[in-house]
Write a protein that holds these residues in place. Structure first.
Motif, PDB file in Angstrom:
ATOM      1  N   GLU A  98       0.904  -0.852   0.148  1.00 52.69           N
ATOM      2  CA  GLU A  98      -0.222  -0.191  -0.222  1.00 52.69           C
ATOM      3  C   GLU A  98       1.321   1.224  -0.088  1.00 52.69           C
ATOM      4  O   GLU A  98       0.784   2.626  -0.529  1.00 52.69           O
ATOM      5  CB  GLU A  98      -0.923   0.150   0.996  1.00 52.69           C
ATOM      6  CG  GLU A  98      -0.082   0.421   2.630  1.00 52.69           C
ATOM      7  CD  GLU A  98       0.347  -0.535   3.079  1.00 52.69           C
ATOM      8  OE1 GLU A  98       0.800  -1.740   2.684  1.00 52.69           O
ATOM      9  OE2 GLU A  98       0.803  -0.729   4.757  1.00 52.69           O
ATOM     10  N   LEU A  99       2.076   1.016  -0.149  1.00 52.52           N
ATOM     11  CA  LEU A  99       3.179   2.230  -0.055  1.00 52.52           C
ATOM     12  C   LEU A  99       3.862   2.738  -1.182  1.00 52.52           C
ATOM     13  O   LEU A  99       4.763   3.040  -1.143  1.00 52.52           O
ATOM     14  CB  LEU A  99       3.986   2.161   1.502  1.00 52.52           C
ATOM     15  CG  LEU A  99       4.022   2.217   2.661  1.00 52.52           C
ATOM     16  CD1 LEU A  99       4.447   2.033   3.667  1.00 52.52           C
ATOM     17  CD2 LEU A  99       2.762   3.488   3.157  1.00 52.52           C
ATOM     18  N   THR A 100       3.471   1.681  -2.127  1.00 56.06           N
ATOM     19  CA  THR A 100       3.084   1.921  -3.678  1.00 56.06           C
ATOM     20  C   THR A 100       2.910   2.245  -4.513  1.00 56.06           C
ATOM     21  O   THR A 100       1.548   1.945  -3.854  1.00 56.06           O
ATOM     22  CB  THR A 100       4.570   0.506  -3.977  1.00 56.06           C
ATOM     23  OG1 THR A 100       3.208   0.006  -4.160  1.00 56.06           O
ATOM     24  CG2 THR A 100       5.530  -0.148  -3.092  1.00 56.06           C
ATOM     25  N   THR A 101       2.975   2.470  -5.452  1.00 55.24           N
ATOM     26  CA  THR A 101       1.745   2.306  -6.641  1.00 55.24           C
ATOM     27  C   THR A 101       1.782   1.554  -7.417  1.00 55.24           C
ATOM     28  O   THR A 101       0.485   1.500  -8.426  1.00 55.24           O
ATOM     29  CB  THR A 101       2.312   3.858  -7.777  1.00 55.24           C
ATOM     30  OG1 THR A 101       3.883   3.366  -7.968  1.00 55.24           O
ATOM     31  CG2 THR A 101       2.710   5.090  -6.781  1.00 55.24           C
ATOM     32  N   ASP A 102       2.343   0.620  -7.528  1.00 55.35           N
ATOM     33  CA  ASP A 102       2.230  -1.065  -7.777  1.00 55.35           C
ATOM     34  C   ASP A 102       0.790  -1.109  -6.918  1.00 55.35           C
ATOM     35  O   ASP A 102       0.578  -2.062  -6.349  1.00 55.35           O
ATOM     36  CB  ASP A 102       3.426  -1.727  -7.238  1.00 55.35           C
ATOM     37  CG  ASP A 102       3.352  -2.986  -8.884  1.00 55.35           C
ATOM     38  OD1 ASP A 102       1.843  -3.221  -8.507  1.00 55.35           O
ATOM     39  OD2 ASP A 102       4.474  -3.205  -9.060  1.00 55.35           O
ATOM     40  N   THR A 103      -0.389  -1.274  -7.505  1.00 50.17           N
ATOM     41  CA  THR A 103      -2.112  -1.842  -6.775  1.00 50.17           C
ATOM     42  C   THR A 103      -2.220  -3.757  -7.279  1.00 50.17           C
ATOM     43  O   THR A 103      -2.934  -3.725  -7.203  1.00 50.17           O
ATOM     44  CB  THR A 103      -2.694  -0.980  -7.673  1.00 50.17           C
ATOM     45  OG1 THR A 103      -3.007  -1.420  -8.832  1.00 50.17           O
ATOM     46  CG2 THR A 103      -2.883   0.573  -6.766  1.00 50.17           C
ATOM     47  N   ARG A 104      -0.746  -4.137  -7.992  1.00 46.06           N
ATOM     48  CA  ARG A 104      -1.071  -5.484  -8.144  1.00 46.06           C
ATOM     49  C   ARG A 104      -1.478  -6.432  -7.381  1.00 46.06           C
ATOM     50  O   ARG A 104      -2.144  -7.380  -6.857  1.00 46.06           O
ATOM     51  CB  ARG A 104       0.333  -6.105  -9.084  1.00 46.06           C
ATOM     52  CG  ARG A 104      -0.058  -5.933 -10.272  1.00 46.06           C
ATOM     53  CD  ARG A 104       1.754  -6.172 -11.113  1.00 46.06           C
ATOM     54  NE  ARG A 104       2.836  -5.733 -10.447  1.00 46.06           N
ATOM     55  CZ  ARG A 104       4.204  -6.458 -10.780  1.00 46.06           C
ATOM     56  NH1 ARG A 104       3.728  -7.692 -11.919  1.00 46.06           N
ATOM     57  NH2 ARG A 104       4.707  -5.927 -10.057  1.00 46.06           N
TER      58      ARG A 104
END
Ligand SMILES: NC(=O)CC[C@H](N)C(=O)O
Length: 250
Positions: free
Chosen positions: A204-210
């Motif tokens: 949740e602290l990255t832009t990667d929502t995979r």
């Protein structure tokens, strides 16, 4: 499709922002009865002892265990992973209550203290096969736990090399296997067991929502299940302005 996020402490706003980004309704969970309104649940990272005390105060443990028993998906990140583990080591004196359900032993602060937090690219073959995108995922490890042992029904989704000087031997701080054998040792940092998903790091602290979309698939949903913006879950039903997306690491 509504995804609950346990909102006692820790990075629940960041999870709600990630859900919103993929068009899924999130609901803050602070009371047992609120679990009746969600199809899946995220237990965020934070500080597991504090979170456990708050969960106990709000009488959430029985409801959380029942939720898992219904077969609805539950994803624990970092402190949330500790919550889901059947067994934890490295706990504060007196230990802490766990929700349990995930057949594994977790070391609460395996990677060290706050200043030993780090980021690393993890190989995530199953995630990439399901969600597409790169073969690696940027893992943000904050005073992170690691899984030392898993039961037969647990599928390992990512692991990570043990830092020098650390041992995966339970209850031992002596010379590690790696030092003895010269072979790289690994600990497990992402797993799936039936309806349970757990990561030692913070997607949740990255832009990667995979990981979020992977979890939604476990709940039988995907982005087409979109149902509007996140709710703050307050009892008075007040409609506050939707929060702007929170800053995350790029
Ligand atoms: N970032 C985190 O959630 C850290 C969890 C922490 N190791 C704990 O015991 O709670």
């Amino acid at each position: 499709m509504t995804v609950g996020v346990l909102a006692l402490q820790g990075s629940f706003n960041e999870h709600l922002a990630a859900l919103k980004k993929i068009g899924v309704k999130g609901l803050q969970i602070r009371k047992p009865e609120q679990l009746e309104h969600v199809n899946a649940l995220i237990i965020p990272g934070g500080e597991s002892t504090t979170m456990a005390k708050l969960a106990e105060y709000h009488n959430l443990f029985p409801a959380l265990r029942n939720f898992i028993k219904t077969g609805k998906p539950v994803w624990g990140t970092c402190a949330g992973l500790i919550f889901l583990a059947d067994k934890a080591v490295g706990q504060k004196l007196g230990g802490q209550e766990l929700v349990g359900g995930l057949d594994c032993t977790v070391h609460r602060n395996f990677f060290g203290s706050q200043i030993q937090s780090f980021e690393a690219d993890l190989l995530v073959p199953e995630l990439a096969a399901t969600e597409g995108g790169p073969a690696t995922f940027r893992g943000v490890f904050i005073r992170a736990p690691a899984i030392l042992e898993t039961g037969p029904d647990v599928q390992v989704l990512a692991d990570y090399a043990v830092p020098p000087g650390k041992s995966v031997t339970l209850g031992s701080d002596v010379e590690s296997q790696a030092e003895k054998t010269g072979r790289e040792e690994k600990v497990i940092v992402a797993v799936k067991q039936g309806n349970l998903l757990a990561t030692a790091f913070h997607p949740e602290l990255t832009t990667d929502t995979r990981w979020h979309s992977f979890f939604l698939k476990m709940a039988g949903g995907d982005q087409s299940f979109c149902c509007g913006s996140s709710s703050n879950g307050d009892d008075d039903g007040d409609q506050r302005q939707a929060r702007p997306d929170l800053p995350v690491f790029q």
